[in-house]
Design an enzyme around this catalytic site. Structure first.
Site, PDB file in Angstrom:
ATOM      1  N   ARG A 106       0.892  -1.173   0.000  1.00  0.00           N
ATOM      2  CA  ARG A 106       0.000   0.000   0.000  1.00  0.00           C
ATOM      3  C   ARG A 106       0.920   1.209   0.000  1.00  0.00           C
ATOM      4  O   ARG A 106       1.569   1.499   1.008  1.00  0.00           O
ATOM      5  CB  ARG A 106      -0.909  -0.021   1.228  1.00  0.00           C
ATOM      6  CG  ARG A 106      -1.664   1.265   1.428  1.00  0.00           C
ATOM      7  CD  ARG A 106      -2.779   1.143   2.447  1.00  0.00           C
ATOM      8  NE  ARG A 106      -3.897   0.410   1.884  1.00  0.00           N
ATOM      9  CZ  ARG A 106      -5.119   0.372   2.416  1.00  0.00           C
ATOM     10  NH1 ARG A 106      -5.368   1.016   3.549  1.00  0.00           N
ATOM     11  NH2 ARG A 106      -6.085  -0.311   1.839  1.00  0.00           N
ATOM     12  N   CYS A 269     -16.329   0.971   0.087  1.00  0.00           N
ATOM     13  CA  CYS A 269     -15.177   0.117   0.435  1.00  0.00           C
ATOM     14  C   CYS A 269     -14.804   0.223   1.913  1.00  0.00           C
ATOM     15  O   CYS A 269     -14.132  -0.661   2.437  1.00  0.00           O
ATOM     16  CB  CYS A 269     -13.980   0.470  -0.439  1.00  0.00           C
ATOM     17  SG  CYS A 269     -13.320   2.118  -0.133  1.00  0.00           S
ATOM     18  N   ARG A 297     -13.419  -9.303   0.729  1.00  0.00           N
ATOM     19  CA  ARG A 297     -11.986  -9.062   0.561  1.00  0.00           C
ATOM     20  C   ARG A 297     -11.218 -10.359   0.843  1.00  0.00           C
ATOM     21  O   ARG A 297     -10.293 -10.718   0.124  1.00  0.00           O
ATOM     22  CB  ARG A 297     -11.504  -7.975   1.549  1.00  0.00           C
ATOM     23  CG  ARG A 297     -12.023  -6.576   1.300  1.00  0.00           C
ATOM     24  CD  ARG A 297     -11.499  -5.992   0.019  1.00  0.00           C
ATOM     25  NE  ARG A 297     -10.050  -5.912  -0.028  1.00  0.00           N
ATOM     26  CZ  ARG A 297      -9.318  -4.911   0.461  1.00  0.00           C
ATOM     27  NH1 ARG A 297      -9.904  -3.882   1.012  1.00  0.00           N
ATOM     28  NH2 ARG A 297      -7.997  -4.907   0.346  1.00  0.00           N
TER      29      ARG A 297
HETATM   30  N1  NVA Z   1     -10.159   6.282  -1.358  1.00  0.00           N
HETATM   31  C1  NVA Z   1      -9.784   5.833  -0.037  1.00  0.00           C
HETATM   32  C2  NVA Z   1      -9.939   4.347   0.047  1.00  0.00           C
HETATM   33  C3  NVA Z   1      -9.631   3.771   1.401  1.00  0.00           C
HETATM   34  C4  NVA Z   1      -9.721   2.281   1.432  1.00  0.00           C
HETATM   35  C5  NVA Z   1      -8.358   6.260   0.257  1.00  0.00           C
HETATM   36  O1  NVA Z   1      -7.506   6.170  -0.635  1.00  0.00           O
HETATM   37  O2  NVA Z   1      -8.098   6.681   1.389  1.00  0.00           O
HETATM   38  N1   CP Z   2     -11.255  -0.829   2.068  1.00  0.00           N
HETATM   39  C1   CP Z   2     -10.002  -0.822   2.552  1.00  0.00           C
HETATM   40  O1   CP Z   2      -9.022  -0.958   1.834  1.00  0.00           O
HETATM   41  O2   CP Z   2      -9.927  -0.674   3.904  1.00  0.00           O
HETATM   42  P1   CP Z   2      -8.613  -0.459   4.763  1.00  0.00           P
HETATM   43  O3   CP Z   2      -8.069   0.911   4.440  1.00  0.00           O
HETATM   44  O4   CP Z   2      -9.075  -0.567   6.176  1.00  0.00           O
HETATM   45  O5   CP Z   2      -7.610  -1.517   4.405  1.00  0.00           O
END
Ligand code: NVA
Ligand code: CP
Length: 317
Positions: A106, A269, A297
């Site tokens: 991430r 999400c 998920r």
């Molecule tokens: N669009 C949000 C999604 C979080 C899962 C973000 O990038 O923070």
């Molecule tokens: N939807 C999602 O990716 O959640 P988290 O940020 O909690 O991983």
């Protein structure tokens, strides 16, 4: 069909058939798990998880997925690996590839995950970047298929920020024949490359893709209504400005939902911000499928990991 050794960075790299295969395996593994049955094709396989931003669902679902499949995980926060002190993404990719069988990351910048994938010799999975969130959209497609019995021919309305989720849904919907209309303010449209890909792919799969500014136009007669936070991770500096643009027009409330089909589902999400992008009566109401979406998920990632890492013989499902 296996996806052995592939990277999953945006969903653009998967064909429609490959996405369907992931969803089929996910459905199978979900049903097995509900009956207490666990196939373990990933014994002695390890997944590294790198988080440069917070996470609840992604971290837990990937960790549990690997446990279910018989493998293990090493979870690293961005602040505790040497990238924070200047080690390059390239050297990190090369090093991790000597220990683990796949890397999920991430990252703040999508370019970092691309660079990681370029230099890693093991599959790299995007666990959310500023541009794409493919593992979430696989779960979303699984959820839609479960609830509606099909994907092709459905109409999905996106309301809000043209962010990483919107970009990935454009790709995922176009590959599976779902028509998507995204209502966003002009300043917060989705990524142009994602839109162009969706436009091109949807011509083949029969769906339609449209960008509009009016949420009512998008939601009218939709089968699926989706939103996400107005302030994604990394956008905090523009929070006040964003809330002024998005509220109240882009909030999914019961009045907006009432324009969708009577059996429409609401998706998000998560994490959600009740009173901002969605009201409590919608996300906690009868149309909402957000908890199944979050659960999926786990199942869709188990399917993806199995197809990326397991021997073909272990996948005769
Ligand atoms: N669009 C949000 C999604 C979080 C899962 C973000 O990038 O923070
Ligand atoms: N939807 C999602 O990716 O959640 P988290 O940020 O909690 O991983």
């Amino acid at each position: 069909m296996s996806l052995k050794g592939r990277d999953i960075l945006s969903l653009t790299e998967l064909s429609s058939e490959e996405i369907t295969r992931i969803l089929d395996v996910a459905t199978f593994l979900k049903s097995e798990r509900k009956q207490g049955r666990f196939r373990q094709p990933l014994v002695h396989k390890t997944l590294a998880l790198i988080f440069q931003k917070p996470s609840t669902r992604t971290r837990v679902s990937f960790e549990v997925a690997m446990t279910d499949l018989g493998g293990g995980t090493v979870t690293l926060s961005g602040g505790e690996i040497q990238i924070i002190r200047g080690e390059t993404v390239e050297d990190t990719a090369r090093t991790l590839s000597r220990y683990v069988d796949a890397i999920m990351a991430r990252t703040n910048r999508h370019s970092d995950i691309v660079e990681l994938a370029e230099h890693a010799t093991v599959p790299v999975i995007n666990g959310l970047s500023d541009l794409y969130h493919p593992s979430q959209v696989l779960a979303d497609l699984q959820t839609i298929r479960e609830k509606k019995g099909r994907l092709e021919g459905l109409r999905l309305a996106w309301v809000g920020d043209g962010n990483n989720m919107c970009n990935t849904l454009l790709v995922g919907c176009s590959k599976t024949g779902i028509s998507m209309m995204a209502a966003t303010p002009a300043k917060y449209r989705p990524n142009k490359a994602a839109y162009d890909i969706a436009k091109r792919v949807s011509k083949k799969t029969g769906g339609e893709v449209k960008l509009v500014e009016d949420p009512e136009e998008a939601v009218r007669d939709a089968d699926i209504v989706v939103t996400d936070t107005f302030v994604s991770m990394g956008d905090d500096a523009s929070r006040e400005e964003r809330l002024k643009v998005f509220l109240p027009i882009y909030q999914v409330n019961s009045k907006l939902m009432s324009l969708a089909k009577p059996d429409a589902i609401f998706m998000h999400c998560l994490p959600a911000h009740r009173g901002e992008e969605v009201t409590a009566d919608v996300i906690d109401g009868a149309h909402s499928v957000v908890w199944d979406e979050a659960e999926n998920r786990l199942h869709s990632q188990k399917a993806m990991l199995s197809l990326l890492l397991a021997e073909d013989t272990a996948l005769r499902i």
